[in-house]
Design an enzyme around this catalytic site. Structure first.
Site, mmCIF file in Angstrom:
data_model
loop_
_atom_site.group_PDB
_atom_site.id
_atom_site.type_symbol
_atom_site.label_atom_id
_atom_site.label_comp_id
_atom_site.label_asym_id
_atom_site.label_seq_id
_atom_site.Cartn_x
_atom_site.Cartn_y
_atom_site.Cartn_z
ATOM 1 N N GLN A 32 0.829 -1.202 0.000
ATOM 2 C CA GLN A 32 0.000 0.000 0.000
ATOM 3 C C GLN A 32 0.872 1.264 0.000
ATOM 4 O O GLN A 32 0.621 2.219 0.731
ATOM 5 C CB GLN A 32 -0.933 -0.003 1.199
ATOM 6 C CG GLN A 32 -2.159 -0.877 1.027
ATOM 7 C CD GLN A 32 -3.129 -0.339 -0.016
ATOM 8 O OE1 GLN A 32 -3.159 0.860 -0.298
ATOM 9 N NE2 GLN A 32 -3.923 -1.224 -0.595
ATOM 10 N N SER A 33 1.869 1.281 -0.857
ATOM 11 C CA SER A 33 2.823 2.377 -0.866
ATOM 12 C C SER A 33 2.284 3.632 -1.539
ATOM 13 O O SER A 33 1.851 3.598 -2.692
ATOM 14 C CB SER A 33 4.098 1.938 -1.592
ATOM 15 O OG SER A 33 4.937 3.027 -1.867
ATOM 16 N N ASN A 34 2.359 4.753 -0.823
ATOM 17 C CA ASN A 34 2.037 6.045 -1.430
ATOM 18 C C ASN A 34 3.089 6.429 -2.469
ATOM 19 O O ASN A 34 2.771 7.068 -3.481
ATOM 20 C CB ASN A 34 1.991 7.133 -0.349
ATOM 21 C CG ASN A 34 0.967 6.838 0.719
ATOM 22 O OD1 ASN A 34 -0.193 6.589 0.438
ATOM 23 N ND2 ASN A 34 1.405 6.844 1.977
#
Length: 353
Positions: A89-91
Site C-alpha cells: 500500500q505504498s504512497n
C-alpha cells in the site's frame, strides 16, 4: 517572526534535473479545534498544519516533491521505464506510477510484504487500485524487511528490461544511494520559511514522519542550510528510534555530498521518537485510531493509519506529556497518504481496546 533566511551559495540545489508537477506552495492552516479538544484549559501549544497532502498530483502527498527530482533525473538520462520497490500500500509507488504515466514512462512497481495482512481491502483497494488504474506493472517480493534483497530483485528486473531494449531507471529508497528525493524537501524548507516570514509566524517545533527518511532529512537539511534552527522531530513509522536516528544522520551526510554543501549539524539536530510506532509498520493501534478520529471530527482533516495518523498520534502523545507550552507553536507536516484509509477501513473503525 521566524528566523530570517540566509542566502547560502548552493548552486547544485537549483541545477539538478526536475520535472515540475506539484501544486506549490502548499498552504499552512491553524488547527484551533484540535488544540481545544486536546487542551480544553488552553494550556497546550498552538497547532498548525502544512498541507502537503494537497500537492495536486495523484491525490497529493509528500512523494510528489521527491519524485520531481527522481523523475527529472530519469528524463535527463533518457529513460523510458521507471522502477521502484516499496510496501503493497505504498504512497510512493502510487505517486510514481501516476507521474510516470504523465511523462509517458512505463512503470514497474515491486510490492514488498511488509504488513501481515491478507484481507481483500488491503490487497485490492486503496493505493493498489490506483496503481492498477495507471497501468503500472505490478510485481511481488516476499520479504518486507529485506531492503538489500528487494534492491537486488528490482535491479534484476531492470536488467531483464535492458535485455528487451528498454532504458530503465531505478528509484532506490534504501540506504547507501544518493538521496535524490530528499532534495524535494530542501526546497520545501525554503518554501516553508518564506511562508512563515510572510505571515509573521514563529514555529517552535516541527513534527514529520520518518520512514525512508527522505522527507525528514530534506526538511532538516534545508532548514539548517537556510539559517533556521527550528527543531524537527521525526516520528518513526517503521523502525525504532535507535535504528532511525543513525539512518537520518547518514542521510544528511549523503545529501550534503549530493548538493556539495554542508550546513553543519549538531548531535541534537537529529531528533526521532518511536512513541507511536506500536508493533511496527502499517499496524493500527488505539492512539492512531484516536488521531484519525480527532483530525477528522475536529478539523475535517483525513490522516492515514500508516504515516500521517502515526505522526499525529506521536505529536499528540508528546504534547500531552508537556513537550511544549501554551506560548509555543507546533507545526505538523501532513504528507498525505489518504488512499490507504480505504485499505484499512475495518482496522481504523475497530472499537478501541
Amino acid at each position: 517572526m521566524t528566523e530570517a533566511m540566509s542566502a547560502p551559495d548552493i548552486p547544485r540545489l537549483d541545477a539538478l534535473p526536475r520535472v515540475r508537477m506539484a501544486h506549490l506552495p502548499t498552504g499552512i492552516e491553524e488547527m484551533a479545534n484540535l488544540r481545544a479538544a486536546l487542551f480544553p484549559e488552553g494550556d497546550g501549544p498552538r497547532l498548525l498544519v502544512k498541507r502537503d497532502d494537497n500537492t495536486g498530483v495523484a491525490l497529493g502527498g509528500n512523494k510528489v516533491r521527491q519524485l520531481e527530482y527522481y523523475l527529472g533525473d530519469a528524463v535527463a538520462q533518457g529513460a523510458d521505464t521507471v522502477l521502484i520497490t516499496s510496501a503493497v500500500q505504498s504512497n510512493y509507488m502510487r505517486t510514481c506510477a501516476a507521474m510516470a504515466a504523465r511523462l509517458g514512462l512505463e512503470c514497474h512497481l515491486q510490492m514488498e510484504e511488509r504488513v501481515p495482512k491478507n484481507d481483500p481491502l488491503y490487497r485490492t483497494n486503496g493505493n493498489v487500485l490506483l496503481d492498477k488504474i495507471t497501468g503500472a506493472h505490478l510485481h511481488g517480493y516476499p520479504d518486507g524487511e529485506d531492503e538489500a534483497g528487494a534492491d537486488r530483485a528490482i535491479e534484476e528486473l531492470a536488467e531483464r528490461l535492458r535485455e528487451q531494449g528498454r532504458k530503465p531507471y531505478v528509484i532506490h529508497l534504501s540506504p547507501g544511494h544518493p538521496p535524490v528525493g530528499a532534495v524535494g524537501y530542501v526546497d520545501a524548507a525554503r518554501e516553508l520559511l518564506a511562508q512563515l516570514d510572510a505571515r509573521g509566524e514563529r514555529v517552535d517545533r516541527i513534527y514529520v514522519g520518518s520512514g525512508s527518511a527522505a522527507t525528514h532529512t530534506g526538511l532538516l537539511w534545508g532548514l539548517r542550510a537556510f539559517g533556521s534552527a527550528i527543531p524537527v522531530t521525526g516520528v518513526c513509522v517503521r523502525r525504532s528510534a535507535d535504528q532511525q536516528g543513525p539512518r537520518v544522520r547518514a542521510n544528511l551526510d549523503r545529501l550534503s555530498a549530493l548538493l556539495e554543501h554542508d550546513p553543519g549539524f549538531a548531535d541534537h539536530d537529529v531528533v526521532v521518537t518511536d512513541v507511536s510506532l506500536g508493533p511496527g509498520y502499517g499496524r493500527v493501534t488505539d492512539p492512531i485510531r484516536e488521531a484519525i478520529a480527532l483530525a477528522g471530527s475536529k478539523e475535517g482533516l483525513f490522516v492515514d493509519p500508516v504515516y500521517t495518523g502515526k505522526v499525529l498520534a506521536g505529536m499528540i502523545a508528546e504534547l500531552r506529556a508537556g513537550a511544549m507550552g501554551a506560548d509555543e507553536t507546533a507545526l505538523f507536516i501532513h504528507t498525505g497518504g489518504q488512499p490507504s484509509l480505504f485499505a484499512y477501513g475495518e482496522a481504523v473503525l475497530a472499537d478501541a481496546g
